[in-house]
Design a protein around this motif. Structure first.
Motif, PDB file in Angstrom:
ATOM      1  N   GLY A 186      85.094  51.589  72.423  1.00 30.44           N
ATOM      2  CA  GLY A 186      85.863  51.062  73.300  1.00 30.44           C
ATOM      3  C   GLY A 186      87.377  51.341  73.240  1.00 30.44           C
ATOM      4  O   GLY A 186      87.859  52.358  73.119  1.00 30.44           O
ATOM      5  N   ASP A 187      88.150  50.284  73.093  1.00 32.58           N
ATOM      6  CA  ASP A 187      89.687  50.431  73.253  1.00 32.58           C
ATOM      7  C   ASP A 187      90.296  50.337  72.069  1.00 32.58           C
ATOM      8  O   ASP A 187      91.570  50.483  71.857  1.00 32.58           O
ATOM      9  N   VAL A 188      89.472  49.943  70.717  1.00 31.23           N
ATOM     10  CA  VAL A 188      89.915  49.842  69.277  1.00 31.23           C
ATOM     11  C   VAL A 188      89.061  50.664  68.584  1.00 31.23           C
ATOM     12  O   VAL A 188      87.976  50.586  68.547  1.00 31.23           O
ATOM     13  N   GLU A 189      89.921  51.181  67.512  1.00 32.47           N
ATOM     14  CA  GLU A 189      88.942  51.729  66.441  1.00 32.47           C
ATOM     15  C   GLU A 189      89.371  50.956  65.142  1.00 32.47           C
ATOM     16  O   GLU A 189      90.532  50.765  64.887  1.00 32.47           O
ATOM     17  N   VAL A 190      88.219  50.732  64.437  1.00 36.90           N
ATOM     18  CA  VAL A 190      88.367  49.905  63.005  1.00 36.90           C
ATOM     19  C   VAL A 190      87.443  50.737  61.949  1.00 36.90           C
ATOM     20  O   VAL A 190      86.432  51.061  62.349  1.00 36.90           O
ATOM     21  N   THR A 191      88.221  50.761  60.872  1.00 32.57           N
ATOM     22  CA  THR A 191      87.418  50.962  59.778  1.00 32.57           C
ATOM     23  C   THR A 191      87.567  50.033  58.634  1.00 32.57           C
ATOM     24  O   THR A 191      88.603  49.573  58.315  1.00 32.57           O
ATOM     25  N   VAL A 192      86.443  49.462  58.189  1.00 30.90           N
ATOM     26  CA  VAL A 192      86.435  48.610  56.990  1.00 30.90           C
ATOM     27  C   VAL A 192      86.788  49.214  55.736  1.00 30.90           C
ATOM     28  O   VAL A 192      85.844  50.391  55.437  1.00 30.90           O
ATOM     29  N   LEU A 193      87.672  49.093  55.134  1.00 33.52           N
ATOM     30  CA  LEU A 193      88.245  49.772  53.952  1.00 33.52           C
ATOM     31  C   LEU A 193      87.634  49.055  52.546  1.00 33.52           C
ATOM     32  O   LEU A 193      87.323  49.969  51.461  1.00 33.52           O
ATOM     33  N   ALA A 194      87.589  47.664  52.715  1.00 31.78           N
ATOM     34  CA  ALA A 194      87.358  46.973  51.241  1.00 31.78           C
ATOM     35  C   ALA A 194      86.822  45.519  51.623  1.00 31.78           C
ATOM     36  O   ALA A 194      87.624  45.074  52.778  1.00 31.78           O
ATOM     37  N   ASP A 238      82.638  43.636  77.418  1.00 31.36           N
ATOM     38  CA  ASP A 238      81.113  43.663  76.895  1.00 31.36           C
ATOM     39  C   ASP A 238      80.531  44.214  75.786  1.00 31.36           C
ATOM     40  O   ASP A 238      79.603  44.491  75.692  1.00 31.36           O
ATOM     41  N   GLU A 239      81.639  44.845  75.126  1.00 33.86           N
ATOM     42  CA  GLU A 239      81.358  45.709  73.741  1.00 33.86           C
ATOM     43  C   GLU A 239      81.359  44.837  72.542  1.00 33.86           C
ATOM     44  O   GLU A 239      82.004  44.008  72.462  1.00 33.86           O
ATOM     45  N   GLN A 240      80.409  45.229  71.584  1.00 32.91           N
ATOM     46  CA  GLN A 240      80.598  44.547  70.442  1.00 32.91           C
ATOM     47  C   GLN A 240      80.069  45.557  69.060  1.00 32.91           C
ATOM     48  O   GLN A 240      79.346  46.387  69.274  1.00 32.91           O
TER      49      GLN A 240
END
Length: 95
Positions: A1-9, A87-89
């Motif tokens: 979608g319109d956001v990029e997320v990376t879980v670091l810790a 509509d995205e998850q």
């Protein structure tokens, strides 16, 4: 979608579960409110009060920050971070 997320810790300290992330995509002052923590028995909103290193918005430029959740009233060890945008998850199973 319109956001990029990376879980670091992920870190549990007392009643707080802290999820450190790198997030980028669009300028959205309410974007962090799109995150939820789903436990075995509850769906939690992030803690919104300002604090050092706590995410308070999503920006175009990548930023590293933390999303904190009060888990003091939850039971069990299941933890899933959920981000809903339109509509995205996206989901991340946290250890």
């Amino acid at each position: 979608g319109d956001v990029e997320v990376t879980v670091l810790a992920v870190e549990a300290t007392g009643p707080t579960l802290r999820v450190e992330v790198e997030v980028a995509g669009i300028d959205d002052v309410d974007g962090v409110a799109s995150f939820r923590l789903v436990t075995g028995d509850q769906r939690l909103d992030p803690i919104a009060a300002p604090a050092a290193d706590r995410c308070d918005r999503i920006t175009v430029a990548a930023q590293q920050c933390a999303i904190d959740f009060d888990v003091s009233a939850t039971n069990g060890t299941s933890r899933v971070l959920v981000l809903r945008r339109g509509d995205e998850q996206a989901t991340w199973r946290l250890g």
